[in-house]
Design a protein around this motif. Structure first.
Motif, short mmCIF file in Angstrom:
data_model
loop_
_atom_site.label_atom_id
_atom_site.label_comp_id
_atom_site.label_asym_id
_atom_site.label_seq_id
_atom_site.Cartn_x
_atom_site.Cartn_y
_atom_site.Cartn_z
N GLY A 1 -3.97 12.59 -3.64
CA GLY A 1 -3.87 12.33 -5.07
C GLY A 1 -2.63 11.53 -5.44
O GLY A 1 -2.45 11.19 -6.62
N PHE A 2 -1.80 11.22 -4.48
CA PHE A 2 -0.54 10.52 -4.73
C PHE A 2 -0.49 9.21 -3.93
O PHE A 2 -0.29 8.14 -4.49
N ILE A 3 -0.70 9.30 -2.61
CA ILE A 3 -0.71 8.12 -1.76
C ILE A 3 -1.96 8.15 -0.88
O ILE A 3 -2.19 9.10 -0.13
N ASP A 4 -2.75 7.12 -1.00
CA ASP A 4 -3.95 6.97 -0.19
C ASP A 4 -3.53 6.50 1.21
O ASP A 4 -2.72 5.57 1.33
N VAL B 1 -6.22 5.31 9.25
CA VAL B 1 -6.21 6.76 9.06
C VAL B 1 -7.48 7.21 8.33
O VAL B 1 -8.08 8.25 8.68
N LYS B 2 -7.91 6.45 7.36
CA LYS B 2 -9.15 6.79 6.65
C LYS B 2 -10.34 6.76 7.61
O LYS B 2 -11.26 7.59 7.50
N THR C 1 -8.00 0.11 -5.61
CA THR C 1 -7.09 0.47 -6.69
C THR C 1 -6.12 1.54 -6.21
O THR C 1 -6.55 2.64 -5.86
N PRO C 2 -4.83 1.26 -6.15
CA PRO C 2 -3.87 2.25 -5.65
C PRO C 2 -3.75 3.44 -6.61
O PRO C 2 -3.98 3.32 -7.81
N LEU C 3 -3.35 4.58 -6.05
CA LEU C 3 -3.23 5.82 -6.82
C LEU C 3 -1.91 5.90 -7.58
O LEU C 3 -1.78 6.69 -8.52
N SER C 4 -0.91 5.12 -7.16
CA SER C 4 0.43 5.20 -7.75
C SER C 4 1.21 3.97 -7.31
O SER C 4 0.76 3.19 -6.47
N ASP C 5 2.42 3.81 -7.85
CA ASP C 5 3.28 2.71 -7.41
C ASP C 5 3.63 2.87 -5.93
O ASP C 5 3.67 1.89 -5.18
N GLU C 6 3.88 4.11 -5.51
CA GLU C 6 4.18 4.36 -4.11
C GLU C 6 2.99 4.02 -3.22
O GLU C 6 3.14 3.49 -2.12
N CYS C 7 1.80 4.33 -3.71
CA CYS C 7 0.57 4.00 -2.98
C CYS C 7 0.43 2.49 -2.83
O CYS C 7 0.05 1.99 -1.76
N ASN C 8 0.76 1.77 -3.87
CA ASN C 8 0.70 0.31 -3.80
C ASN C 8 1.73 -0.22 -2.81
O ASN C 8 1.47 -1.19 -2.07
N HIS C 9 2.91 0.41 -2.78
CA HIS C 9 3.94 0.02 -1.81
C HIS C 9 3.44 0.22 -0.37
O HIS C 9 3.68 -0.63 0.50
N VAL C 10 2.74 1.33 -0.14
CA VAL C 10 2.17 1.59 1.19
C VAL C 10 1.17 0.51 1.57
O VAL C 10 1.12 0.07 2.73
#
Length: 559
Positions: A341-344, A349-350, A508-517
């Motif tokens: 729910g925070f970082i995909d 890994v998926k 679509t990323p879940l968060s800014d951190e997710c987008n960074h990943v």
């Protein structure tokens, strides 16, 4: 590759300190490398131009004999102990084989900090003499070489916290080492870890540990040297510690097993020369790293059979049944974590998660498993809280001695206390308030777990297959379970990262951190990196965790 004074592959250099510091560091490295016999040197052409995957080099280098290759590649801890007890190999022969392979592995990955074959062979000879005289072994680990993380004291060696000024000489074994020694283990090396032991890039004053499967990626941290050494088959089993993913992260990066128990299950007495403020609210745990499921179980059983709680009353004396734990007479309820729910997680890994779901959901298992989707409670909140809670002293206990010695601050060292540093040294009241927030989170986490009605959960061990060097920013999938103190095991899958693993165009990323990943994934080549998954159970349900692994072993093809 970076030019080195000694035979060592470094795909990315560590930062440089003051001239005075670098002079001291060079003297330390010189003392290490001058011990290596020239005949153990890896070809200079390989050092100068290594392949991305260096795992095959020890066997093809011509340095190891056919017997040494057989000893180091064809056994796990249990079968190696059996072979020594049956006198197929002497303990001295085994010690020499692993000492040689370890120093080859080091030249390719920088996985070691100390290497002492003479001490290992002396102890091995004592064990051989005992077996010859008495017709029996010292203990169940008689003659088995065990690798040890740098900060854990072994009598007659040095330990540190990953920075130069923390180096101390150890007169005595730590409790864990003493138990292993009494069981018959042979110690032959210590392994590399991060500056401060507190991040997922093992880059100390000894150098940077490289991932054996892709040297342009990290081997993880903080027990990264152990993970790389075991993946290179320079060890069958080693000891790590974990306060945010330090066993599970590197084990996952390097495709091996790693077990983080509930805190105070296995001993940690005397592991550090001083106290660690983070443990005011987040407890560390020690555990095994190895090549097989049964070796994790063996290690835990043997250590607990020594009754370590009699010496260390912090340890909770829960009997160990492990893989022999009776399974519940109903379907095993397994939650599958696609994301927190925070970082995909990144695409490889998926794909591994999809592999596990497909395996567990197959019709031929006939109701053996109840597989459902699971969303961990509060992953973002946990990450925000734990990044503050780790550093009630704002990192001063590490920052001050590192800078005073002229040692450079490594990038991920600065990153780990970034959120806590502006708040300075906390008062006792503030630390107590953090504990209140932590406990409130734990109550909510337990409630959400119960509402989703699962026995165990399987999901990512990290946001990706590994990280490019200096980019292991988000350990959310492991630190969450340190925050709530739930046990976890990472286990290998047949999935490896491929160039074909890409994000969908409409992602679509879940968060800014997710987008960074996602951005980090686009900036590096992860080809050939192994993928581990993580399985977790409730606090103090470590035996149930292993019961689940026993049930899953054949389905997930676990070695």
């Amino acid at each position: 590759m970076v030019a080195q004074l000694y035979p060592l592959v470094q795909s990315k250099p560590i930062p440089q300190g003051t001239p005075e510091y670098e002079e001291k560091r060079t003297a330390l490295l010189r003392a290490f490398y001058e011990k290596i016999p020239r005949e153990y040197y890896v070809s200079q052409s390989i050092i100068d131009n290594p392949p991305a995957d260096v795992t095959g080099i020890p066997a093809s280098s011509g340095i190891l004999t056919a017997e040494e290759i057989e000893i180091t590649e064809n056994y796990d801890t249990i079968s190696l102990a059996e072979a020594i007890a049956a006198r197929k190999y002497t303990a001295v022969t085994v010690a020499k084989a692993f000492s040689k392979r370890a120093i080859i592995a080091h030249q390719l990955t920088c996985c070691l900090t100390q290497w002492y074959p003479e001490m290992a062979e002396k102890r091995a000879q004592e064990l051989d003499d005992y077996l010859e005289k008495n017709g029996k072994t010292i203990g169940p680990l008689h003659g088995v070489p065990v690798s040890i993380k740098e900060h854990m004291p072994i009598a007659g060696t040095y330990s540190s916290m990953g920075f130069f000024s923390s180096i101390v000489y150890n007169e005595h074994d730590s409790q864990m080492v003493r138990i292993l020694r009494n069981l018959g283990a042979v110690f032959y090396c210590k392994t590399n870890q991060p500056q401060t032991i507190m991040h997922l890039e093992s880059d100390s004053h000894w150098g940077r540990v490289l991932n054996p499967y892709n040297i342009h990626l990290s081997a993880g941290g903080s027990t990264g040297g152990e993970a790389a050494l075991i993946a290179m088959k320079g060890s069958v089993i080693g000891v790590g510690t974990d306060i945010g993913g330090s066993i599970r992260g590197p084990s996952a990066f390097c495709g091996i097993y790693g077990f983080k128990p509930t805190s105070y299950t296995l001993p940690m007495k005397d592991f550090l020369a001083g106290t660690f403020p983070a443990e005011l609210n987040v407890l560390c745990a020690s555990g095994p790293m190895c090549r097989t499921l049964r070796d994790m179980d063996l290690f835990t059983r043997l250590i607990l059979s020594a009754k370590p709680y009699l010496e260390d009353p912090r340890i909770v004396p829960i009997p160990w049944t492990g893989l022999e734990t009776a399974a519940a007479q109903r379907p095993l309820k397994i939650g599958i974590i696609e994301h927190d729910g925070f970082i995909d997680p990144q695409p490889p890994v998926k794909r591994a998660i999809a592999w596990a779901r497909q395996k567990l959901s197959a019709a031929e298992h006939g109701g053996k498993f109840q597989v459902k989707s699971f969303t961990p409670y509060g992953a973002h909140e946990a990450w925000t809280q734990i990044r503050r809670i780790y550093w009630p002293d704002a990192g001063k206990g590490e920052i001050d001695p590192i800078t005073a010695a002229g040692e450079p601050m490594h990038p991920l060292s600065s990153w780990i206390w970034k959120d806590a540093e502006p708040h300075g040294m906390l008062t006792a009241t503030q630390v107590s308030a953090q504990r209140g927030e932590r406990d409130a989170f734990r109550f909510a986490f337990a409630k959400a777990w119960e509402e989703q009605d699962v026995d165990v959960v399987i999901g990512p061990a990290f946001v990706g297959p590994a990280s490019a060097h200096d980019t292991a920013f988000y350990w959310t999938y492991t630190s969450l379970y340190n925050f709530v103190d739930y046990p976890g095991v990472v286990f290998p899958t047949p999935v490896k990262a491929e160039k074909a693993d890409v994000y969908p165009d409409d992602y679509t990323p879940l968060s800014d951190e997710c987008n960074h990943v996602r951005e980090l994934y686009a900036q590096a080549d992860f080809t050939n990196a192994p993928i581990d998954l993580q399985i977790n159970a409730r606090k103090y349900h470590d035996n149930d965790l292993f019961a689940a692994l026993a049930t899953l072993k054949d389905v997930l093809e676990l070695p």
